[in-house]
Each structure stands twice: as C-alpha cells, then as structure tokens.
Design a protein around this motif. Structure first.
Motif, PDB file in Angstrom:
ATOM      1  N   ARG A  67       0.796  -1.232   0.000  1.00 18.79           N
ATOM      2  CA  ARG A  67       0.000   0.000   0.000  1.00 18.79           C
ATOM      3  C   ARG A  67       0.825   1.277   0.000  1.00 18.79           C
ATOM      4  O   ARG A  67       0.278   2.371  -0.035  1.00 18.79           O
ATOM      5  CB  ARG A  67      -0.973   0.010   1.169  1.00 18.79           C
ATOM      6  N   ASN A  71      -2.183   2.361   6.857  1.00 17.68           N
ATOM      7  CA  ASN A  71      -3.613   2.692   6.899  1.00 17.68           C
ATOM      8  C   ASN A  71      -4.214   2.727   5.498  1.00 17.68           C
ATOM      9  O   ASN A  71      -4.071   1.768   4.753  1.00 17.68           O
ATOM     10  CB  ASN A  71      -3.846   3.986   7.672  1.00 17.68           C
ATOM     11  N   GLU A  72      -4.870   3.842   5.129  1.00 14.48           N
ATOM     12  CA  GLU A  72      -5.465   3.930   3.789  1.00 14.48           C
ATOM     13  C   GLU A  72      -4.355   3.878   2.743  1.00 14.48           C
ATOM     14  O   GLU A  72      -3.206   4.199   3.022  1.00 14.48           O
ATOM     15  CB  GLU A  72      -6.237   5.252   3.603  1.00 14.48           C
ATOM     16  N   LYS A 114      -9.839   5.571  -3.269  1.00 16.54           N
ATOM     17  CA  LYS A 114     -10.269   5.396  -1.875  1.00 16.54           C
ATOM     18  C   LYS A 114     -10.327   3.918  -1.533  1.00 16.54           C
ATOM     19  O   LYS A 114     -11.274   3.230  -1.884  1.00 16.54           O
ATOM     20  CB  LYS A 114     -11.658   6.022  -1.649  1.00 16.54           C
ATOM     21  N   GLN A 115      -9.295   3.434  -0.860  1.00 18.79           N
ATOM     22  CA  GLN A 115      -9.300   2.043  -0.398  1.00 18.79           C
ATOM     23  C   GLN A 115      -8.417   1.921   0.829  1.00 18.79           C
ATOM     24  O   GLN A 115      -7.509   2.716   1.036  1.00 18.79           O
ATOM     25  CB  GLN A 115      -8.906   1.056  -1.481  1.00 18.79           C
ATOM     26  N   TRP A 116      -8.725   0.942   1.647  1.00 22.10           N
ATOM     27  CA  TRP A 116      -7.959   0.696   2.854  1.00 22.10           C
ATOM     28  C   TRP A 116      -6.834  -0.262   2.520  1.00 22.10           C
ATOM     29  O   TRP A 116      -7.061  -1.414   2.159  1.00 22.10           O
ATOM     30  CB  TRP A 116      -8.851   0.116   3.958  1.00 22.10           C
TER      31      TRP A 116
END
Length: 169
Positions: A67, A71-72, A114-116
C-alpha cells in the motif's frame, strides 16, 4: 463542595484528553507536494516508523503489492496530464502502490483512489504501471517519506529508496 469536585474532575479530564492528543500517532498523515511543469503533484500518505524492525523483505515482502504507506492506500494526485517514466498519466487522483524489489520496483497508479491498504487491490483498475530502479542507501530514514523533486519523486524508508522521473505532458 460538589461544585469543586465537578470542576476538579472536568479539569482532570481535560488535561487527560489534551495529553492523549498531544502524542504523535504511530503512522501520522503526511503530504508531499511539488510541481512538474505547470502540474501540481500531491502525495498523501501515512508515515510509519521503522521502530527497530527490518522493513524490506520482512515487514514489507518483496515481490508483492504494498500500500506504499500505512492505513489507507497512499494517493497520488496530479491536476494536469503528466509523463511518468515516459508514459502518460492523465490528471486525477490515484491509489499509489508499490511492488518492491531488491533492484527494481513497480510503481502502480490505480484508479480506485479510496481504499484501505491493498486488501482489495484490483489490477484491472490500474491506470499505469512503471518499473523503476530501487536501491539501498547508506543513510537510515526512520519514517517513510515521499519527496516531490525537480523532475520526479521518490520514496525512502529504512535503507531503501526508489523514484520515478516525471515530466510535463
């Protein structure tokens, strides 16, 4: 007497809340900004710390989608079309992922901003993937950091770094 107890309790509660908020979060939100030609670049990410851990190849496995923060999912925004490593990236906001490698990493710009984390990452929504050199450095970077520089951007953490060339469309 009750008024004094209530006032004292309220003051103590206020002090406790203030002290709790004053502590830095484990992975505080950070922003890196800069320009490429007349395009404004904004990278929003959460910045975890090394805290004595081995990062590359352990906490962050090599060869797997990461990621690119905590977090996000990290987001990469450009307000104008740009070139990333010679390939076109249209204006917009993207989730930014990395597939880290020892000598080469893949930077991924995904349209699902927008994704975790990368738990629901869908490669069919990739707008662009570019391979970039990755390397070890001699200086330790305790917190994950992004930097938009003249002609590109880079990500540094622990003893690793990778960067991409950016240019105006």
């Amino acid at each position: 007497m009750n008024f004094k107890k209530i006032l004292f309790s309220a003051l103590m509660l206020g002090a406790f809340v203030f002290a709790a908020q004053a502590q830095e979060k484990p992975s505080p939100a950070r922003t890196a900004e800069g320009t490429v030609g007349d395009a404004k670049i904004i990278i929003n990410y959460s910045s975890p710390a090394v805290k004595g851990r081995m990062i590359w190849g352990d906490l962050v496995p090599l060869g797997q989608v990461w990621r690119a923060g905590a977090n996000e999912a990290t987001t990469f925004t450009t307000d104008k079309d740009i070139m990333v490593e010679g390939q076109k990236l249209p204006a917009g906001t993207y989730a930014f992922f990395i597939i880290p490698g020892e000598y080469e990493s893949t930077f991924i710009f995904n349209t699902e901003a927008k994704q975790w984390g990368a738990f629901n990452y869908d490669s069919s929504k990739d707008a662009l993937r570019v391979n970039v050199p990755s390397q070890q450095t001699s200086s330790m970077e305790e917190r994950l950091v992004y930097e938009v520089k003249d002609g590109g951007f880079e990500v540094r953490w622990e003893y690793g770094k990778a960067g991409a060339k950016l240019s105006a469309q």
